[in-house]
Design an enzyme around this catalytic site. Sequence first.
Site, PDB file in Angstrom:
ATOM      1  N   LYS A  69      33.908 -31.945  34.537  1.00 17.49           N
ATOM      2  CA  LYS A  69      33.786 -33.403  34.532  1.00 17.49           C
ATOM      3  C   LYS A  69      33.977 -34.010  33.144  1.00 17.49           C
ATOM      4  CE  LYS A  69      31.803 -34.681  38.841  1.00 17.49           C
ATOM      5  NZ  LYS A  69      31.389 -33.386  39.408  1.00 17.49           N
ATOM      6  N   SER A 122      34.327 -24.401  39.083  1.00 15.50           N
ATOM      7  CA  SER A 122      34.209 -25.758  38.534  1.00 15.50           C
ATOM      8  C   SER A 122      33.025 -25.999  37.615  1.00 15.50           C
ATOM      9  CB  SER A 122      34.194 -26.762  39.685  1.00 15.50           C
ATOM     10  OG  SER A 122      33.229 -26.394  40.652  1.00 15.50           O
TER      11      SER A 122
HETATM   12  C1  LIG Z   1      31.718 -33.004  40.660  1.00 12.89           C
HETATM   13  C2  LIG Z   1      31.911 -31.556  40.957  1.00 12.89           C
HETATM   14  C3  LIG Z   1      32.798 -31.100  41.982  1.00 12.89           C
HETATM   15  C4  LIG Z   1      33.545 -32.049  42.880  1.00 12.89           C
HETATM   16  O1  LIG Z   1      34.371 -32.936  42.197  1.00 12.89           O
HETATM   17  P1  LIG Z   1      34.842 -34.304  42.892  1.00 12.89           P
HETATM   18  O2  LIG Z   1      35.768 -34.914  41.909  1.00 12.89           O
HETATM   19  O3  LIG Z   1      33.622 -35.142  43.141  1.00 12.89           O
HETATM   20  O4  LIG Z   1      35.512 -33.934  44.185  1.00 12.89           O
HETATM   21  C5  LIG Z   1      32.963 -29.742  42.139  1.00 12.89           C
HETATM   22  N1  LIG Z   1      32.286 -28.846  41.374  1.00 12.89           N
HETATM   23  C6  LIG Z   1      31.440 -29.230  40.404  1.00 12.89           C
HETATM   24  C7  LIG Z   1      30.738 -28.193  39.600  1.00 12.89           C
HETATM   25  C8  LIG Z   1      31.220 -30.605  40.153  1.00 12.89           C
HETATM   26  O5  LIG Z   1      30.368 -30.985  39.185  1.00 12.89           O
END
Ligand SMILES: *Cc1c(COP(=O)(O)O)cnc(C)c1O
Length: 332
Positions: A57, A314
């Site tokens: 993010k 992510s």
């Molecule tokens: C926010 C987030 C997501 C999903 O992202 P979006 O843009 O809301 O679809 C996936 N994994 C992690 C670790 C996140 O913080």
Amino acid sequence: MPQSEHGVTLASIYAARKRIAGQVTRTPLIRSVALSERFSAEVFLKLETCQPTGAFKLRGATNMIATLIERHGRDALAAGVTTASTGNHGRAVAYAASRLGVPATICLSTLVPANKVAAIEALGATVKRVGNSQDQAFEEVARLVAEASMTLIPPFDDPLIAAGQGTIGVELLEDQPDLDRVFVGLSGGGLLGGIGAALKGIHSRIQVTGISLSKGAAMWESLQAGHPVEVEEVESLGDSLGGGIGLDNRCTFALVREVMDDHFQVSEAAIAQAMVAMLADEKLLVEGAAAVGLAALEEHAIDIRGQKVALIVSGNGVSLETFDQARAIAQR
Ligand SMILES: *Cc1c(COP(=O)(O)O)cnc(C)c1O
């Protein structure tokens, strides 16, 4: 390129890449020996866990704040930026603002535990504690925007945020241009939408697979309905994938609809098992939302034999207590 309703273009993603270089980590894409063996495929992991805040993010937040400074000058942001997130987005805004020399105010409900508050303060933000729900924290954000001239940095629904997350797609193609498929966790859709826009914009034939929670998945329900709908929020090991997409969604709903090729949901048991496998086999401690690609491969027996695939790992925003819960669920 035609101007599309979501506003995310390949050019905007390349511009984001230039803008965030040096502020955000260019993360490694590593080949997993264990997963490649298990699925008779070439399985790569994109390690967004290597970001200084532990999640991707930071890309979107840095791109948006840096763009606003470029367009309007630093003085226009003198009152600072604001948002209301306890998780990866709150950390990203706090860190990005501090790096770019802009004040940040993160609104949190009084129920948010002290360790999470301290973590955001440690990244250089002011924490404002208001009310006893996330909704009340959001009301305070709206008030600060209206009355104190602060600037909202939204978690996903903005072309600058999605373009920032889309820089992951550019990096994937640089490292492995002949990937067949990418697995991406999907909540508000900034991550999947951005990556998909990059890949499709470069005319790559890489298949973009989204993975949502099995309960409380607002994007899943909205795509079924054909328009954004509200869902009840459910507790999950993949808490970063919870929350709505906004009934007035203006960017990511259209974007995800355009760039996603297929879509799966995953159960809590599958997420738990995938989190444990990521630690046992890859030595990676990841949060549930970051393990959903592996969870989907297992739960839906998706056939990737002979293919080259990437899983977007992510984030690592998980406490040891939550990991222990995952372990207990995985052992049932
Ligand atoms: C926010 C987030 C997501 C999903 O992202 P979006 O843009 O809301 O679809 C996936 N994994 C992690 C670790 C996140 O913080």
